[in-house]
Design an enzyme around this catalytic site. Sequence first.
Site, PDB file in Angstrom:
ATOM      1  CD  GLN A  66       5.271  -8.105  -3.758  1.00 42.78           C
ATOM      2  OE1 GLN A  66       6.316  -8.731  -3.873  1.00 42.78           O
ATOM      3  NE2 GLN A  66       4.086  -8.656  -3.906  1.00 42.78           N
ATOM      4  CB  CYS A  67       5.308  -0.513  -3.486  1.00 46.84           C
ATOM      5  SG  CYS A  67       4.799   0.821  -2.428  1.00 46.84           S
ATOM      6  CB  THR A  68       0.099  -3.521  -3.216  1.00 44.05           C
ATOM      7  OG1 THR A  68       0.193  -3.693  -1.802  1.00 44.05           O
ATOM      8  CG2 THR A  68       0.709  -4.702  -3.918  1.00 44.05           C
TER       9      THR A  68
END
Lengths: 220, 695
Positions: B556-558
């Site tokens: 999960q890479c914002t």
Amino acid sequence: MGTKEEARGTLSSTDFGVAASAFILSWNTICSSFPPWTWVLSHHQVEGYLSLENILLSSTQEEHGELSCPGPGKHSHQEDPIDVDDATLVHTNPCKVHYCDLHIIYCNSYRVPVLYFRAYDSDGEPLGFDEIEKDLPAYSKKALSDSKWTFITQEEHPYLNRPWYKLHPCGTSEWMKLLFHADDALAKTGVTIELYLVAWLSVVGHVVGLRIPLEMMKQL
Amino acid sequence: MASESIVVFAQFQSAVDEGFWHRLSSLKLNKLGIDDSPIPITGFYAPCSHPQVSNHLTLLAESFPSESNEQSSTAATSGGNRNRCPVPGILYNTNTIESFHALDKKSLLKAEAKKIWDDIHTGKAVEDSAVLSRFLLISFADLKKWTFHYWFAFPALVLDPPATLVDLRRASQYFSLEEAKSVSAACNEWRNSSLTADVPFFLVCIDPNSLATVKHIKDWETCQSDGNKLLFGFYDPCHLPNNPGWPLRNFLALISVRWNLKSVRFLCYRENRGFADLGLSLVGEALITVPQGRAAKTGNGLGWRGHQCLPNAVGWEQNKGRQVSRCISLAKSMDPTRLAISAADLNLKLMRWRALPSLNLNALSSMNCLLLGAGTLGCQVARMLMAWGVRKITLVDNGRVSMSNPLRQSLYTLDDCLNGGEYKATAAVKSLGRIFPAVDAEGVVMAIPMPGHPVPSQEEDNVLEDCRRLHDLVDSHDAVFLLTDTRESRWLPTLLCANTNKITITAALGFDSFLVMRHGAGPFSSNDERQRLGCYFCSDVVAPIDSTANRTLDQQCTVTRPGLAPIASALAVELLVGILHHPQGIFADGELANSSNSGSSEQPLGVLPHQIRGSLSQFSQMTLVGHSSNSCTACSSTVVSEYRERGMEFIIQAINHPTYLEDLTGLTELMKSASSFKLDWDNDDDADDDDCIEI
């Protein structure tokens, strides 16, 4: 016209002006029975273009068809009881007439003239291209479909800011090159600027059914 | 036919150039607003120049009074020229269609007729004869629909009793050869001089030696010598051989009032190719009778010719023989939306014509695309799709626009962030419409159910509803883009797409790397024994062919480098266009870039990869091919058939019990190996039972 331009089939904008004047002069002299081309100045009064308008394309008898563009409340308004006297001729068989306007405008990015055209009926209602095509002579229709140089697009007229049809200019320099190099004598005499438009129009006019009179062609 | 029938005049015909309406529209919008006071305008006409077609009274953009501060796109005409005789007129433009129809046409006509009558009596009509052809135009400009309702009136004073026609014939039949020659020359001279070319009423004076001169009508006195023939000439727009044109009506009224002539010889001047044509032109003689008795007693004994005695007027233009207004639609050339559409089409058509003849514009414009996610990827993909001519786009996102979004999510602006923020799906659709009004965009505010996020029992109905909705969305679109920001959220869409064999494109971002890939065909999509290409989840189980692949995403890479989203989005859309143009579509094999594979170089759009993995830290990009895995948790036949059998029950189970999917797919494997193991066991009748081991 510099030989470089000549070699590329293009011309500068000043040369376009020169070519246009020469063209108008010879057209109006040689083809005096045809309607004259005129030079129209843009609002800057610096640039201009050639114009030939109200050319009759076709005229056909029309049946008493539906009135166009009914709009809201078409049937709610009875025919107005307007006075018509006996001295007024009642139009029983109106003609459906199509007209077209031609403009020759210089294109800065391609450095060639571009033919802009539009057609309309006697009410002024613009005609779509498929309707225009119906009015064109057979050789024009053929030229349009066969040639890879003819691509009709609808774009905004550079001065009038309304959509006009135009013959896309990207192929023009190619075939102008061919046209001029085909005649060495022509290239050498150095009067190519004056004759540029006659030569150009003899090809382009073919597409829109505009025949250049033979006398004009003899100059080439 | 009786030798004395009345003169029947052919009405003027109107022609309005598109430029007139454009000018009126901009006047209305920029200057006049709701002001509907009458506007003086100028009409233009010229003598008939064609044997089968009458000339018209024309209105152009220049018909409006020129404004020094208004943008005028063509040079203003100075008065007129030989092809444009200016005629004064007046325009009543109303603000509603109701007021248009409610205008009192009778009194408007009467008012204009009175102006002509006054001009006749004051002598103005003799000085500036064009006022005899004064006209009236009523209109309603509908600037929402770009339609224009209008009606012309050409006021003509009615002679009572009407003028009778003694004679009417072609001018060439009336004049002697010598006279004809001289008349032609004189008329041509009149037409060629810039001083007189636009003067539409004149006198033709022929002396006993057949020498003709053309004079202004104010010089009538000078033509009064014995032996001189006098004709009243006018530019006749009409081409008909048996009818004079409309301008003669008021001309006769003028002649009667000013000079009290009973018999008038007139010349309907018509041309061909710029020269006088006496074969087309007509010469006739009309008799004007003044009513005796009652009328003679009025107006100083002048009868109807007295100034105070305004004759009746007629002149509303017929529309195809009927007394109704006309209407013209200019939407195609004035409606900005239509103009935007044709400009967009032009761009794509040029591309097809110049570079890519096999471009399938119809496929692009009829394709229906579903975008799951309206964030950095979703916004860019939507824009790129529109640039390719895709018009039908649905965006799904349950989030709201937050303050940091507009910088990286190209459809949003600050306004969308205010008051808690608009829903992304809604804001995106509005933004697309502002860019290209003809887009058919829909926004769906919805969360995508994800495995590993168990659903409390009271929420279950909602989640089921969302699942069904997602199923229907996938079903009703042609291509699906997976553009969300978590791995889990891609599972259900992948399964649904595999189930319906939809074109599916995934884009996923790491901090400085990206993955763009197209999913293979669904497991039950064909009888072909070939291996399907893999989906996003297959890659986890089966290693890609190129084992030196960069470390990928899926965390999960914002936080990502801003350049990644535009690059990945652009590639995702180009990949879709590639699939559309590939003869095998979703079944196309995965190709590698720079391969010597002959098939790829034949496709006009180039190679069609399966996966593209890129790295910004290296400024590099590579293509990969991965095949489907039989144990894939999203697209394997096991999983898809479970979904087909048990539907939502299966989905809920997968969502609530994250290990369930692994069990499902792993278990099958295990069962297989177990049954083969058992087989061995059964066949062995070895007496080494003491050596067997309990499993």
